[in-house]
Design a protein around this motif. Structure first.
Motif, short mmCIF file in Angstrom:
data_model
loop_
_atom_site.label_atom_id
_atom_site.label_comp_id
_atom_site.label_asym_id
_atom_site.label_seq_id
_atom_site.Cartn_x
_atom_site.Cartn_y
_atom_site.Cartn_z
N SER A 38 0.77 -1.21 0.11
CA SER A 38 0.09 -0.01 -0.03
C SER A 38 0.91 1.23 -0.06
CB SER A 38 -0.88 0.04 1.29
OG SER A 38 -0.05 0.29 2.29
N ASP A 39 0.11 2.46 -0.28
CA ASP A 39 0.96 3.75 -0.24
C ASP A 39 1.37 4.18 1.08
OD1 ASP A 39 0.93 3.94 -2.99
OD2 ASP A 39 -1.09 5.31 -2.84
N ARG A 40 0.73 3.54 2.23
CA ARG A 40 1.19 3.71 3.53
C ARG A 40 2.44 3.41 3.78
NH1 ARG A 40 -0.80 3.82 7.73
NH2 ARG A 40 -0.23 1.84 8.60
N SER A 41 3.02 2.34 2.97
CA SER A 41 4.42 1.72 3.08
C SER A 41 5.59 2.89 2.53
CB SER A 41 4.82 0.52 2.88
OG SER A 41 4.58 0.64 1.15
N VAL A 42 5.20 4.05 2.05
CA VAL A 42 6.00 4.85 1.07
C VAL A 42 7.28 5.27 2.06
CG1 VAL A 42 6.30 6.93 0.25
CG2 VAL A 42 4.59 5.43 -0.67
N PRO A 43 6.80 5.80 3.47
CA PRO A 43 8.05 6.14 4.47
C PRO A 43 8.95 4.79 4.72
CG PRO A 43 6.04 6.89 5.23
CD PRO A 43 5.43 6.09 4.26
N SER A 44 8.63 3.81 4.47
CA SER A 44 9.48 2.41 4.75
C SER A 44 10.12 2.01 3.36
CB SER A 44 8.84 1.39 5.23
OG SER A 44 8.08 1.86 6.39
N GLY A 45 9.99 2.98 2.20
CA GLY A 45 10.50 2.51 1.08
C GLY A 45 9.63 1.82 -0.08
N GLY B 242 13.52 -0.69 15.66
CA GLY B 242 12.53 -0.14 14.49
C GLY B 242 11.01 -0.37 14.92
N TRP B 243 10.11 0.16 14.24
CA TRP B 243 8.73 0.08 14.33
C TRP B 243 8.07 0.36 13.32
CZ3 TRP B 243 11.84 3.78 17.21
CH2 TRP B 243 11.62 5.01 16.78
N GLN B 244 6.80 -0.14 13.06
CA GLN B 244 5.80 0.05 12.02
C GLN B 244 4.50 -0.19 12.52
OE1 GLN B 244 6.69 -2.72 8.82
NE2 GLN B 244 8.06 -1.22 7.82
N PRO C 263 -4.00 1.55 9.33
CA PRO C 263 -4.00 2.90 9.64
C PRO C 263 -5.19 3.11 10.72
CG PRO C 263 -5.50 2.46 7.55
CD PRO C 263 -4.55 1.26 7.80
N ASP C 264 -5.89 1.98 11.09
CA ASP C 264 -7.01 1.99 12.04
C ASP C 264 -6.21 2.07 13.44
OD1 ASP C 264 -8.84 1.85 10.15
OD2 ASP C 264 -9.60 -0.27 10.41
N TYR C 265 -5.04 1.79 13.63
CA TYR C 265 -4.48 1.78 14.73
C TYR C 265 -3.28 2.72 15.08
CZ TYR C 265 -6.50 -2.88 14.75
OH TYR C 265 -7.62 -3.85 14.76
N GLU C 266 -3.38 3.76 14.14
CA GLU C 266 -2.32 4.95 14.25
C GLU C 266 -3.03 5.76 15.14
OE1 GLU C 266 -1.44 6.26 10.25
OE2 GLU C 266 0.27 5.06 10.11
N ASN D 189 9.76 10.42 6.67
CA ASN D 189 8.99 9.63 7.51
C ASN D 189 8.48 10.47 8.87
OD1 ASN D 189 7.54 7.89 9.11
ND2 ASN D 189 8.98 6.30 8.77
N GLU D 190 7.62 11.66 8.70
CA GLU D 190 7.50 12.53 9.86
C GLU D 190 6.85 11.76 11.02
OE1 GLU D 190 5.04 15.92 8.02
OE2 GLU D 190 6.88 16.07 6.54
N ARG D 191 5.99 10.99 10.79
CA ARG D 191 5.16 10.26 11.96
C ARG D 191 6.23 9.57 12.87
NH1 ARG D 191 -0.68 9.87 11.53
NH2 ARG D 191 -0.54 8.38 13.33
#
Length: 167
Positions: A29-36, A92-94, A98-101, A134-136
């Motif tokens: 998904s696009d949510r993984s962009v900050p992780s490459g 590390g963490w991920q 998104p329901d859990y962010e 990866n601002e978050r």
């Protein structure tokens, strides 16, 4: 699966095959962009297999975290990771869904695994490698008490180093 760490809201355990689909969906998904990402299914599989294999080769690794109220559903990962081409050991963490962010789960998991890593591996001041965009994760690192360390050697992808405080 047995858990290794408990917090007020989470169970944390070794990553396992049952976690593949949750990670695959995140990685693609696009949510993984900050992780490459986003990653193809094959790329996601190789990353996942690396994490599973890290436990076999090093005897430690990333821990999946689940809500205590839903212990079979992985919502993310956190913990120690140290491939041979990285200059320093990392926490590390991920969050995969998104329901859990925004609920403090990543903080709770990262803090718990950082303490566990200090007790079990003796790591005193590990780092977190966080990409500039990866601002978050940068905000989470700051909440954990990390400070950016521009004098530290970066991992091969050039991600900046955030150093954890001694506890």
């Amino acid at each position: 699966m047995p858990h290794m760490i408990e917090t007020d809201r989470l169970y944390l355990r070794k990553i396992a095959a049952i976690d593949w689909e949750e990670f695959r969906d995140y990685a693609g998904s696009d949510r993984s962009v900050p992780s490459g990402g986003p990653h193809s299914e094959g790329q996601a599989w190789r990353t996942f297999a690396t994490w599973v294999g890290h436990w076999q080769l090093r005897g430690y690794g990333l821990l999946v975290f689940c809500l205590r109220s839903a212990p079979a559903k992985a919502i993310g990962i956190a913990g120690p990771f140290f491939p041979p081409d990285w200059p320093e050991p990392e926490i590390g963490w991920q969050i995969w869904n998104p329901d859990y962010e925004g609920k403090g789960y990543a903080y709770e998991a990262a803090d718990a695994t950082r303490r566990w890593t200090r007790l079990t591996l003796g790591w005193q001041r590990p780092v977190s490698y966080i990409r500039e965009e990866n601002e978050r994760s940068i905000r989470l690192a700051e909440k954990l008490g990390c400070v950016r360390d521009d004098s530290a050697k970066r991992r091969p992808d050039g991600a900046p180093v955030w150093r954890h405080p001694e506890l």
